[in-house]
Design a protein around this motif. Sequence first.
Motif, short mmCIF file in Angstrom:
data_model
loop_
_atom_site.label_atom_id
_atom_site.label_comp_id
_atom_site.label_asym_id
_atom_site.label_seq_id
_atom_site.Cartn_x
_atom_site.Cartn_y
_atom_site.Cartn_z
N VAL A 1 -11.36 3.72 7.23
CA VAL A 1 -12.27 3.12 8.20
C VAL A 1 -11.64 1.80 8.65
CG1 VAL A 1 -13.63 1.98 6.37
CG2 VAL A 1 -14.67 2.38 8.60
N PHE A 2 -11.80 1.47 9.93
CA PHE A 2 -11.38 0.15 10.40
C PHE A 2 -12.60 -0.76 10.42
CE2 PHE A 2 -8.08 2.86 12.18
CZ PHE A 2 -6.94 2.14 11.84
N THR A 3 -12.44 -1.95 9.83
CA THR A 3 -13.54 -2.92 9.89
C THR A 3 -13.58 -3.51 11.30
OG1 THR A 3 -12.22 -4.85 9.32
CG2 THR A 3 -13.05 -3.53 7.49
N GLU A 4 -14.62 -4.28 11.57
CA GLU A 4 -14.77 -4.91 12.90
C GLU A 4 -13.57 -5.80 13.24
OE1 GLU A 4 -17.48 -8.24 10.67
OE2 GLU A 4 -18.35 -7.30 12.42
N GLU A 5 -12.92 -6.35 12.19
CA GLU A 5 -11.74 -7.20 12.40
C GLU A 5 -10.49 -6.38 12.67
OE1 GLU A 5 -11.41 -11.06 9.84
OE2 GLU A 5 -11.51 -9.31 8.54
N GLY A 6 -10.55 -5.07 12.46
CA GLY A 6 -9.37 -4.23 12.63
C GLY A 6 -8.59 -4.02 11.35
N MET A 7 -9.20 -4.34 10.21
CA MET A 7 -8.52 -4.09 8.93
C MET A 7 -8.69 -2.62 8.57
SD MET A 7 -9.28 -5.80 5.17
CE MET A 7 -8.70 -7.46 5.54
N PHE A 8 -7.58 -1.99 8.21
CA PHE A 8 -7.57 -0.58 7.81
C PHE A 8 -7.92 -0.51 6.33
CE2 PHE A 8 -4.97 2.89 5.97
CZ PHE A 8 -5.37 3.96 6.74
N VAL A 9 -8.95 0.25 5.99
CA VAL A 9 -9.35 0.40 4.58
C VAL A 9 -9.35 1.88 4.24
CG1 VAL A 9 -11.13 -0.08 2.86
CG2 VAL A 9 -10.85 -1.63 4.82
N ARG B 1 -7.97 11.64 -11.78
CA ARG B 1 -8.28 10.69 -12.85
C ARG B 1 -8.29 9.25 -12.37
NH1 ARG B 1 -4.54 14.36 -14.88
NH2 ARG B 1 -2.98 12.92 -14.11
N ALA B 2 -8.20 9.03 -11.06
CA ALA B 2 -8.12 7.66 -10.57
C ALA B 2 -8.64 7.58 -9.13
CB ALA B 2 -6.67 7.17 -10.62
N ALA B 3 -8.92 6.37 -8.71
CA ALA B 3 -9.31 6.14 -7.32
C ALA B 3 -8.49 4.96 -6.81
CB ALA B 3 -10.80 5.81 -7.24
N ALA B 4 -8.01 5.10 -5.58
CA ALA B 4 -7.17 4.05 -5.02
C ALA B 4 -7.82 3.51 -3.75
CB ALA B 4 -5.78 4.59 -4.70
N GLU B 5 -7.67 2.21 -3.54
CA GLU B 5 -8.10 1.61 -2.28
C GLU B 5 -6.92 0.84 -1.70
OE1 GLU B 5 -11.99 -0.81 -1.14
OE2 GLU B 5 -10.29 -2.14 -1.45
N GLU B 6 -6.72 1.01 -0.41
CA GLU B 6 -5.62 0.31 0.24
C GLU B 6 -6.19 -0.39 1.46
OE1 GLU B 6 -1.10 1.34 0.35
OE2 GLU B 6 -2.20 2.80 1.53
N ARG B 7 -5.86 -1.67 1.60
CA ARG B 7 -6.28 -2.46 2.77
C ARG B 7 -5.04 -2.96 3.48
NH1 ARG B 7 -11.47 -4.63 2.81
NH2 ARG B 7 -12.67 -3.63 1.15
N PHE C 1 -0.03 -6.56 -3.93
CA PHE C 1 -0.08 -7.24 -2.64
C PHE C 1 1.31 -7.17 -2.03
CE2 PHE C 1 0.45 -11.49 -0.43
CZ PHE C 1 -0.37 -11.19 0.65
N ALA C 2 1.39 -6.68 -0.81
CA ALA C 2 2.67 -6.62 -0.12
C ALA C 2 2.60 -7.44 1.16
CB ALA C 2 3.04 -5.18 0.19
N SER C 3 3.63 -8.25 1.38
CA SER C 3 3.82 -8.94 2.66
C SER C 3 4.94 -8.18 3.36
CB SER C 3 4.29 -10.38 2.43
OG SER C 3 3.38 -11.08 1.65
N GLU C 4 4.67 -7.68 4.55
CA GLU C 4 5.65 -6.86 5.24
C GLU C 4 6.04 -7.51 6.57
OE1 GLU C 4 4.21 -2.80 2.97
OE2 GLU C 4 3.68 -3.00 5.08
N VAL C 5 7.30 -7.89 6.67
CA VAL C 5 7.79 -8.58 7.86
C VAL C 5 8.66 -7.62 8.65
CG1 VAL C 5 9.21 -10.51 8.67
CG2 VAL C 5 7.80 -10.78 6.62
N ARG C 6 8.39 -7.52 9.94
CA ARG C 6 9.16 -6.60 10.77
C ARG C 6 10.63 -7.02 10.79
NH1 ARG C 6 7.32 -3.02 14.42
NH2 ARG C 6 5.30 -4.02 14.63
N SER C 7 11.47 -6.06 10.60
CA SER C 7 12.90 -6.33 10.60
C SER C 7 13.41 -6.17 12.03
CB SER C 7 13.57 -5.33 9.65
OG SER C 7 14.96 -5.49 9.69
#
Lengths: 176, 176
Positions: free
Chosen positions: A118-126, A133-139, A167-173
């Motif tokens: 789902v995209f939040t109102e701010e445009g964050m992808f969740v 045996r597990a649940a994952a959340e990615e933002r 936590f990943a910081s991803e900078v466009r190459s």
Amino acid sequence: MQIAEFVEQSLGRWRSQRSGHNLAFQHFEEVRSTIDISARSNDDAEVLKLCQLHDVEPDSIASPFHMEWEGESDWDEDESPRGNCLLVPIPNSHDPSRGLLLRSQGYAETIPSVGRYVFTEEGMFVLATEYDRAAAEERIWFATENLRFRVSTIKTSNGTGILTASFASEVRSLSG
Amino acid sequence: MQIAEFVEQSLGRWRSQRSGHNLAFQHFEEVRSTIDISARSNDDAEVLKLCQLHDVEPDSIASPFHMEWEGESDWDEDESPRGNCLLVPIPNSHDPSRGLLLRSQGYAETIPSVGRYVFTEEGMFVLATEYDRAAAEERIWFATENLRFRVSTIKTSNGTGILTASFASEVRSLSG
């Protein structure tokens, strides 16, 4: 925000700096990697195969893409984490800000997975994905056009709580 | 979500595991620390002093609180980062999901600061603070009652972009 725009913004090569936190032991992990995200066509053979696996109509999908990553490990060349997976979004026909995401390999487990995004109102992808045996959340969100952040958490589904967060910081190459 | 509920959830002692990313140099920083968050009364002397400094009417404030942190440094006892600051929220009288936050010491600079906060529909706290030469954004959200995450970014305001990003996993210390 809708998935097509999000995938469009994500295409290209990214230099990723990821920190993993093991919450129980307060252990840190550090990984530098290169991530390549490329578009696939809706009628790509692998895309169609993944649709078939999940009994999904190919005309319900949007913006399939492929991710490939290669990590740098300081201590052992053979240990460098690398992998790739194919991702196929299926937007909800009533509400295009949400949908399903098919993944040829899951984040928490290396088997095919289906998550709900789902995209939040701010445009964050969740993205929420349930495994056996597990649940994952990615933002994932964009700070600028060329910088995105990603927070992933994995919790066991037996109720003992969240095991790891990263936590990943991803900078466009820009050099490609 | 409103500020009173958010502060209420935040009170107590937290074990924090923080990773800092220097984006230009891909440098990592790791800090473990203990954070104590405690409520202050609206008529506390330091709270009133901070209101006066910013020309704020004391009856417009809500849920002032105090933060104290002490880091563990593996390499040098004298270098352990510690500090404290007083925070005074001023909810917007028309829209209680947003407001100003007075801080006796800023995050990016150790001078008093005023930030603007807003809660997203999910209840994520987003604080933006402008300094003379930098701008900081802080995002805080609860994964569970006893686990909160915090992503902070600092960018220089001269347009060269984001300098550092950090991610903290904060686990409530139930032993007090």
